[in-house]
Scaffold this motif. Sequence first.
Motif, PDB file in Angstrom:
ATOM      1  N   GLY A   1      12.355  36.851  14.805  1.00  0.00           N
ATOM      2  CA  GLY A   1      11.524  35.915  14.043  1.00  0.00           C
ATOM      3  C   GLY A   1      10.477  36.621  13.204  1.00  0.00           C
ATOM      4  O   GLY A   1       9.539  37.233  13.719  1.00  0.00           O
ATOM      5  N   ASP A   2      10.609  36.526  11.892  1.00  0.00           N
ATOM      6  CA  ASP A   2       9.727  37.212  10.952  1.00  0.00           C
ATOM      7  C   ASP A   2       8.589  36.279  10.537  1.00  0.00           C
ATOM      8  O   ASP A   2       8.801  35.084  10.296  1.00  0.00           O
ATOM      9  CB  ASP A   2      10.569  37.611   9.734  1.00  0.00           C
ATOM     10  N   GLU A   3       7.380  36.845  10.409  1.00  0.00           N
ATOM     11  CA  GLU A   3       6.228  36.052   9.968  1.00  0.00           C
ATOM     12  C   GLU A   3       6.128  35.968   8.454  1.00  0.00           C
ATOM     13  O   GLU A   3       5.235  35.293   7.935  1.00  0.00           O
ATOM     14  CB  GLU A   3       4.933  36.629  10.545  1.00  0.00           C
ATOM     15  N   TYR A   4       7.035  36.641   7.732  1.00  0.00           N
ATOM     16  CA  TYR A   4       6.991  36.619   6.271  1.00  0.00           C
ATOM     17  C   TYR A   4       7.369  35.222   5.756  1.00  0.00           C
ATOM     18  O   TYR A   4       7.962  34.413   6.471  1.00  0.00           O
ATOM     19  CB  TYR A   4       7.934  37.667   5.693  1.00  0.00           C
ATOM     20  N   LEU A   5       7.045  34.956   4.497  1.00  0.00           N
ATOM     21  CA  LEU A   5       7.267  33.629   3.923  1.00  0.00           C
ATOM     22  C   LEU A   5       8.751  33.250   3.921  1.00  0.00           C
ATOM     23  O   LEU A   5       9.627  34.099   3.782  1.00  0.00           O
ATOM     24  CB  LEU A   5       6.727  33.578   2.491  1.00  0.00           C
ATOM     25  N   THR A   6       9.002  31.943   4.035  1.00  0.00           N
ATOM     26  CA  THR A   6      10.353  31.429   4.223  1.00  0.00           C
ATOM     27  C   THR A   6      11.197  31.489   2.953  1.00  0.00           C
ATOM     28  O   THR A   6      12.332  31.962   2.960  1.00  0.00           O
ATOM     29  CB  THR A   6      10.279  29.982   4.741  1.00  0.00           C
ATOM     30  N   SER A   7      10.671  30.982   1.848  1.00  0.00           N
ATOM     31  CA  SER A   7      11.432  30.936   0.592  1.00  0.00           C
ATOM     32  C   SER A   7      10.464  30.669  -0.558  1.00  0.00           C
ATOM     33  O   SER A   7       9.278  30.386  -0.325  1.00  0.00           O
ATOM     34  CB  SER A   7      12.494  29.819   0.655  1.00  0.00           C
ATOM     35  N   PRO A   8      10.952  30.719  -1.803  1.00  0.00           N
ATOM     36  CA  PRO A   8      10.062  30.449  -2.937  1.00  0.00           C
ATOM     37  C   PRO A   8       9.459  29.043  -2.916  1.00  0.00           C
ATOM     38  O   PRO A   8       8.409  28.818  -3.507  1.00  0.00           O
ATOM     39  CB  PRO A   8      10.977  30.624  -4.157  1.00  0.00           C
ATOM     40  N   ILE A   9      10.132  28.100  -2.228  1.00  0.00           N
ATOM     41  CA  ILE A   9       9.615  26.730  -2.196  1.00  0.00           C
ATOM     42  C   ILE A   9       9.037  26.362  -0.828  1.00  0.00           C
ATOM     43  O   ILE A   9       8.702  25.212  -0.581  1.00  0.00           O
ATOM     44  CB  ILE A   9      10.710  25.706  -2.611  1.00  0.00           C
ATOM     45  N   ASP A  10       8.915  27.357   0.034  1.00  0.00           N
ATOM     46  CA  ASP A  10       8.345  27.125   1.372  1.00  0.00           C
ATOM     47  C   ASP A  10       7.517  28.347   1.743  1.00  0.00           C
ATOM     48  O   ASP A  10       8.050  29.386   2.132  1.00  0.00           O
ATOM     49  CB  ASP A  10       9.452  26.895   2.398  1.00  0.00           C
ATOM     50  N   ARG A  11       6.195  28.232   1.615  1.00  0.00           N
ATOM     51  CA  ARG A  11       5.305  29.381   1.799  1.00  0.00           C
ATOM     52  C   ARG A  11       4.780  29.496   3.228  1.00  0.00           C
ATOM     53  O   ARG A  11       3.688  30.016   3.466  1.00  0.00           O
ATOM     54  CB  ARG A  11       4.124  29.284   0.825  1.00  0.00           C
ATOM     55  N   THR A  12       5.555  29.016   4.193  1.00  0.00           N
ATOM     56  CA  THR A  12       5.174  29.160   5.598  1.00  0.00           C
ATOM     57  C   THR A  12       6.033  30.252   6.238  1.00  0.00           C
ATOM     58  O   THR A  12       7.116  30.560   5.745  1.00  0.00           O
ATOM     59  CB  THR A  12       5.368  27.842   6.377  1.00  0.00           C
ATOM     60  N   PRO A  13       5.576  30.845   7.355  1.00  0.00           N
ATOM     61  CA  PRO A  13       6.368  31.907   7.997  1.00  0.00           C
ATOM     62  C   PRO A  13       7.729  31.416   8.473  1.00  0.00           C
ATOM     63  O   PRO A  13       7.882  30.280   8.926  1.00  0.00           O
ATOM     64  CB  PRO A  13       5.496  32.315   9.190  1.00  0.00           C
ATOM     65  N   LYS A  14       8.703  32.311   8.402  1.00  0.00           N
ATOM     66  CA  LYS A  14      10.068  31.977   8.814  1.00  0.00           C
ATOM     67  C   LYS A  14      10.131  31.529  10.268  1.00  0.00           C
ATOM     68  O   LYS A  14      10.882  30.618  10.614  1.00  0.00           O
ATOM     69  CB  LYS A  14      10.983  33.199   8.634  1.00  0.00           C
ATOM     70  N   PHE A  15       9.330  32.189  11.136  1.00  0.00           N
ATOM     71  CA  PHE A  15       9.534  31.934  12.569  1.00  0.00           C
ATOM     72  C   PHE A  15       9.153  30.533  13.036  1.00  0.00           C
ATOM     73  O   PHE A  15       9.540  30.106  14.112  1.00  0.00           O
ATOM     74  CB  PHE A  15       8.916  33.015  13.457  1.00  0.00           C
ATOM     75  N   PHE A  16       8.424  29.779  12.220  1.00  0.00           N
ATOM     76  CA  PHE A  16       8.122  28.390  12.603  1.00  0.00           C
ATOM     77  C   PHE A  16       9.375  27.519  12.636  1.00  0.00           C
ATOM     78  O   PHE A  16       9.473  26.570  13.408  1.00  0.00           O
ATOM     79  CB  PHE A  16       7.134  27.760  11.619  1.00  0.00           C
ATOM     80  N   HIS A  17      10.339  27.843  11.762  1.00  0.00           N
ATOM     81  CA  HIS A  17      11.482  26.952  11.555  1.00  0.00           C
ATOM     82  C   HIS A  17      12.493  26.956  12.710  1.00  0.00           C
ATOM     83  O   HIS A  17      13.299  26.036  12.822  1.00  0.00           O
ATOM     84  CB  HIS A  17      12.203  27.322  10.251  1.00  0.00           C
ATOM     85  N   TYR A  18      12.441  27.983  13.543  1.00  0.00           N
ATOM     86  CA  TYR A  18      13.463  28.087  14.584  1.00  0.00           C
ATOM     87  C   TYR A  18      13.195  27.166  15.780  1.00  0.00           C
ATOM     88  O   TYR A  18      14.086  26.921  16.575  1.00  0.00           O
ATOM     89  CB  TYR A  18      13.581  29.539  15.061  1.00  0.00           C
ATOM     90  N   ARG A  19      11.949  26.691  15.910  1.00  0.00           N
ATOM     91  CA  ARG A  19      11.565  25.761  17.002  1.00  0.00           C
ATOM     92  C   ARG A  19      12.039  26.310  18.354  1.00  0.00           C
ATOM     93  O   ARG A  19      12.882  25.721  19.024  1.00  0.00           O
ATOM     94  CB  ARG A  19      12.141  24.363  16.749  1.00  0.00           C
ATOM     95  N   HIS A  20      11.450  27.397  18.743  1.00  0.00           N
ATOM     96  CA  HIS A  20      11.890  28.154  19.907  1.00  0.00           C
ATOM     97  C   HIS A  20      11.720  27.389  21.217  1.00  0.00           C
ATOM     98  O   HIS A  20      10.836  26.547  21.365  1.00  0.00           O
ATOM     99  CB  HIS A  20      11.097  29.468  20.000  1.00  0.00           C
ATOM    100  N   ASP A  21      12.580  27.729  22.169  1.00  0.00           N
ATOM    101  CA  ASP A  21      12.396  27.344  23.570  1.00  0.00           C
ATOM    102  C   ASP A  21      11.661  28.461  24.311  1.00  0.00           C
ATOM    103  O   ASP A  21      10.815  28.209  25.158  1.00  0.00           O
ATOM    104  CB  ASP A  21      13.761  27.092  24.236  1.00  0.00           C
ATOM    105  N   ILE A  22      12.028  29.699  23.970  1.00  0.00           N
ATOM    106  CA  ILE A  22      11.374  30.875  24.536  1.00  0.00           C
ATOM    107  C   ILE A  22      10.911  31.751  23.375  1.00  0.00           C
ATOM    108  O   ILE A  22      11.678  32.008  22.445  1.00  0.00           O
ATOM    109  CB  ILE A  22      12.351  31.688  25.423  1.00  0.00           C
ATOM    110  N   ALA A  23       9.647  32.164  23.415  1.00  0.00           N
ATOM    111  CA  ALA A  23       9.129  33.068  22.386  1.00  0.00           C
ATOM    112  C   ALA A  23       8.575  34.323  23.041  1.00  0.00           C
ATOM    113  O   ALA A  23       7.983  34.259  24.119  1.00  0.00           O
ATOM    114  CB  ALA A  23       8.042  32.395  21.559  1.00  0.00           C
ATOM    115  N   LEU A  24       8.778  35.452  22.386  1.00  0.00           N
ATOM    116  CA  LEU A  24       8.145  36.700  22.786  1.00  0.00           C
ATOM    117  C   LEU A  24       7.324  37.205  21.605  1.00  0.00           C
ATOM    118  O   LEU A  24       7.807  37.213  20.466  1.00  0.00           O
ATOM    119  CB  LEU A  24       9.186  37.743  23.187  1.00  0.00           C
ATOM    120  N   VAL A  25       6.080  37.614  21.877  1.00  0.00           N
ATOM    121  CA  VAL A  25       5.224  38.197  20.836  1.00  0.00           C
ATOM    122  C   VAL A  25       4.841  39.604  21.285  1.00  0.00           C
ATOM    123  O   VAL A  25       4.199  39.778  22.321  1.00  0.00           O
ATOM    124  CB  VAL A  25       3.970  37.345  20.564  1.00  0.00           C
ATOM    125  N   SER A  26       5.242  40.590  20.485  1.00  0.00           N
ATOM    126  CA  SER A  26       5.112  41.994  20.895  1.00  0.00           C
ATOM    127  C   SER A  26       3.806  42.636  20.454  1.00  0.00           C
ATOM    128  O   SER A  26       3.302  43.538  21.118  1.00  0.00           O
ATOM    129  CB  SER A  26       6.279  42.790  20.312  1.00  0.00           C
TER     130      SER A  26
END
Length: 455
Positions: A160-185
Amino acid sequence: MKKYHFIAIGGAVMHNLSLALVKKGYQITGSDDEIYEPSRTRLEKAGILPEKLGWFPEKIHADLDGIILGMHARIDNPELIRAQELGIPVYSFPEFIFNQSQDKKRVVIAGSHGKTSITSMILHVLKDQGMDFDYLVGAQIEGFELMVRLSDAPVIVIEGDEYLTSPIDRTPKFFHYRHDIALVSGIAWDHFNVFPDFEEYKAQFSNLMDRTPNDGKLIYCEVDPLVKTASEKSSTKGQKQPYQAHPAKIIQGKTHLITPKGEVEIGIFGDHNLQNLQGALYICESLGLSPDQFYQSIPTFKGAAKRQEILAQSENGILFRDFAHAPSKLKATVNAVKNQFPERKLIAVQELHTYSSLNKAFLPNYAHTMDEADVAVIYLNPHAVALKKLELMDEATLQEGFKRKDLILFTESAALRDFLLARDYSHTNLLLMSSGNYDNLDLEPLKAKFQTHEA
């Protein structure tokens, strides 16, 4: 048959996703204004390489099931505009991955550093143990044909990358996956061009943690003070599981895990990788594997591409290549190689290549990151600096930024090559770090330098 068109099909993840969908039996088309290797050959082999480079609105037609939009495309892309006019659904690749995995257990590996390595370890162990799973990872891994798999598997593991999602969506990519389990390193300022304010950057990870569902799990590296604080403050009601470096010891340049059932030799090293490994172990346990199964499989893990990758070695020297470019990654990699081989001289070469690293305002973040190297070298490509419309920093500026008076700067690839080829690599490790390629520096003569020391 589902039909999808990729806008900016040549990207690393985008072309891998397109190939995964071809495997699934979908009809895929795509466009891009630049396609490099290995994307070009792989798309051509699959029969979906665009005939011409560029954007062609006529490729967009009403019977498409959707458009998959890459970050490389601009908001005024003519194919995107045509799709919007026709009312065709437009997905970023994170949104598309979620749509394909709504019925799966979704595991998201996030962090400013370490996420590719952790994801790679997990995939290696799951595969070795015969589990059925889907995945999305940001690098090519040995034993995996593609960087993306989409099937009927019950689990998907996503880098899950924190970089922007697309030219029309300026939020981080990792929000879109709607995780059940997340790890933050780890959290260390990156993507300075998108998140010029560090507080805003940190907030993205806090937001991700807060999205952990009540029946989900948040696994976090408590060695990182920013991660620890954010995790402990997180509003999630899900289970929280902290981790730190797995116990280990170094014996003659090899790392051995200390486990309840004895020592296990592994092929990776460094405190950061021992942290990564412990996080990977907890993820694998969360997916139903036992620690014994993990320890059975992890010794054959060789690392992700360009992560402490050994290009050549002699009896008393190793040529490493590493993707490290952000300050935290650079420091961790330099320290790891020096600590693993303390009796050897370490020559560390860092190419400043990204917008953040080339920005003079960001330079103080690199202070003391190369302290452990015996010889510290920086390479800057003036052309890359000019393309980003930034000021070319001189040697004195970099010496002050890195807090290293003997730091050496090269701005010509040929001069760097001559310097490196003139060195004696007896009892010496050479560490090349970059997300670029030193302006196409030929590594073969350097590899040969190490082979000459073979016993």
